[in-house]
Each structure stands twice: as structure tokens, then as C-alpha cells.
Design a protein around this motif. Sequence first.
Motif, short mmCIF file in Angstrom:
data_model
loop_
_atom_site.label_atom_id
_atom_site.label_comp_id
_atom_site.label_asym_id
_atom_site.label_seq_id
_atom_site.Cartn_x
_atom_site.Cartn_y
_atom_site.Cartn_z
N ALA A 50 -16.65 -20.15 2.68
CA ALA A 50 -17.91 -18.99 3.00
C ALA A 50 -18.02 -19.00 4.49
N ASP A 51 -17.86 -20.01 5.20
CA ASP A 51 -18.10 -19.94 6.60
C ASP A 51 -17.02 -19.73 7.39
N ALA A 52 -16.01 -19.10 6.84
CA ALA A 52 -14.54 -19.14 7.70
C ALA A 52 -14.79 -17.96 8.66
N SER A 53 -14.04 -17.86 9.52
CA SER A 53 -14.17 -17.05 10.94
C SER A 53 -13.41 -15.71 10.41
N PRO A 54 -13.94 -14.70 11.08
CA PRO A 54 -13.07 -13.31 10.92
C PRO A 54 -11.74 -13.55 10.89
N GLU A 55 -11.29 -14.11 11.86
CA GLU A 55 -9.76 -14.47 11.91
C GLU A 55 -9.19 -15.11 10.68
N GLU A 56 -9.92 -15.94 10.10
CA GLU A 56 -9.35 -16.53 8.77
C GLU A 56 -9.28 -15.69 7.80
N PHE A 57 -10.61 -14.68 7.50
CA PHE A 57 -10.28 -13.66 6.68
C PHE A 57 -9.43 -12.59 6.84
N LEU A 58 -9.17 -12.25 7.99
CA LEU A 58 -8.06 -11.26 8.29
C LEU A 58 -6.90 -11.69 7.95
N GLY A 59 -6.62 -13.05 8.37
CA GLY A 59 -5.44 -13.72 7.98
C GLY A 59 -5.18 -14.02 6.53
N ALA A 60 -6.15 -14.29 5.69
CA ALA A 60 -5.90 -14.46 4.36
C ALA A 60 -5.65 -13.10 3.60
N TYR A 61 -6.18 -11.95 4.19
CA TYR A 61 -5.89 -10.58 3.63
C TYR A 61 -5.02 -10.04 4.50
N ALA A 62 -4.06 -10.45 5.23
CA ALA A 62 -3.14 -9.68 6.10
C ALA A 62 -2.27 -8.85 5.47
N THR A 63 -1.69 -9.13 4.51
CA THR A 63 -0.86 -8.47 3.30
C THR A 63 -1.65 -7.14 3.01
N GLU A 64 -2.80 -7.04 2.38
CA GLU A 64 -3.41 -6.13 1.90
C GLU A 64 -4.17 -5.16 3.31
N VAL A 65 -4.42 -5.82 4.04
CA VAL A 65 -4.91 -5.28 5.49
C VAL A 65 -3.65 -4.21 5.99
N GLU A 66 -2.57 -5.03 6.06
CA GLU A 66 -1.31 -4.16 6.52
C GLU A 66 -0.99 -3.14 5.68
N ALA A 67 -1.11 -3.24 4.29
CA ALA A 67 -0.67 -2.16 3.38
C ALA A 67 -1.81 -0.89 3.48
N LEU A 68 -3.09 -1.23 3.79
CA LEU A 68 -4.05 -0.17 4.00
C LEU A 68 -3.87 0.39 5.33
N LYS A 69 -3.26 -0.32 6.31
CA LYS A 69 -3.20 0.21 7.57
C LYS A 69 -1.81 1.44 7.45
N GLN A 70 -0.88 1.04 6.84
CA GLN A 70 0.16 1.82 6.67
C GLN A 70 0.02 3.16 5.80
N ARG A 71 -1.03 2.96 4.65
CA ARG A 71 -1.30 3.77 3.86
C ARG A 71 -2.25 5.05 4.55
N GLY A 72 -3.26 4.51 5.40
CA GLY A 72 -4.10 5.48 6.01
C GLY A 72 -3.91 5.59 7.35
N GLY A 73 -3.00 5.15 8.27
CA GLY A 73 -2.91 5.51 9.35
C GLY A 73 -3.77 4.56 10.29
N TYR A 74 -4.28 3.42 9.78
CA TYR A 74 -5.39 2.67 10.46
C TYR A 74 -4.52 1.75 11.78
N VAL A 75 -5.23 1.57 12.58
CA VAL A 75 -4.49 0.70 13.81
C VAL A 75 -5.29 -0.68 13.91
N THR A 76 -6.34 -0.89 13.67
CA THR A 76 -7.03 -2.11 13.75
C THR A 76 -7.95 -2.44 12.57
N ALA A 77 -8.21 -3.76 12.65
CA ALA A 77 -9.14 -4.13 11.43
C ALA A 77 -10.22 -5.37 11.97
N ASP A 78 -11.40 -5.47 11.66
CA ASP A 78 -12.19 -6.53 12.05
C ASP A 78 -13.07 -6.84 11.02
#
Length: 189
Positions: free
Chosen positions: A41-69
Motif C-alpha cells: 500500500a505504501d509503494a512508490s509510484p515507480e513500484e506501481f508503474l513497474g508492477a503494471y508495466a506490461t498492462e501500461v505498455e499495452a495501453l500505450k500501444q493501443r491508445g498512442g500514449y507516451v507517458t504514464a504516472d
Amino acid sequence: MAIVKVPAEKVVLRDTGEITAFLSTYGIDYERWTPEHPVAADASPEEFLGAYATEVEALKQRGGYVTADVIDVKPDTPNLDMMLARFNREHWHDEDEVRFIIEGRGLFHVHPADDPVFAIEVEPGDLIRLPQGTHHWFDLCGDRRIRAIRLFKDTSGWTPHYTDSGVDAGFQPVCFGPADLPVRGTTRQ
């Protein structure tokens, strides 16, 4: 799971399939993700983005997004009321608004051009994408807590374009879940 409410029609949707179908008629994407990545629960933003990297990358590809936070809002967030005042008035953006809810709950009100306003309460596990140009506003639920992964096409983020229609003033920023009791000292701005 999200809840959709159309006050003018006295409709409440709680079924994922019904919610997905209803929102898709407005170009809004809704998915329910089962958290498969245990993150403290107290994980850093980087830890959350790392944990969901595969899903975030798929969303980036699907929607043309270039960054996530990760946005992390709590009741003790400095200048919280000023921050919320930017979002709880009807506005639209030049790009999509994409949120994967990690913690807390929030309420998107959507104002379609030819239909009544409807509200979408989101909670952990909900992924929502409001397409660019969608007239909407956002409020936190009673616990005044939300943590979400956001995706953007422009690295500087998006800017709200306010409609100043006043329609948002006719809707209470009230969520639909059982945890929402009025919080003393909080007012709608």
C-alpha cells in the motif's frame, strides 16, 4: 466494480457487461482489471508503474500514449481543495483521460451533448478512458482518497478547458457506495 447512475432516468447500473455496453455508446472504454500484482500500500509510484508495466505498455500501444504516472491524493494532500477545484467544474481535454484506479474511489460526471448527465463511480481495479472532448467533471468520494495510474499522449499532461455551463452545480458530488457518509467541513467549490 464501477457503478453508473443516470439520475434523470432513475437508472443505476452495477453489472460489468451493462456498464461496459452503456459507456461504449459514448465512446468511453471501461474494463475491470483483477489486480494480479501484489504491491504494498505504501509503494512508490515507480513500484506501481513497474508492477503494471506490461498492462501500461499495452495501453500505450493501443491508445498512442507516451507517458504514464501515478496520482496519489489523500485527505492530507496539501492544497487538496484547490486541486479538486480544477476538476470538479465541467471541462474537456484535448486528449483522452485514462485512469486505472489503484486505491480509493472517485466520481466522474459525464455530460453528453444530447443525453442526460450520468455519473460513473470508480474504485480499485477499474480502468476508464474518457475520449478527448468529453464534457465531464470529477469529484472524490467521502474518504477523499484516490490513487491511480494515468496515461497521456502529451508528456506535459492535459489542460482542462472549462465550459462554464454551470450544469455541474446541479449535481451533488455524492458517491454511491456504502462508505460514503458526509464529511464535516468539506464543501463543493
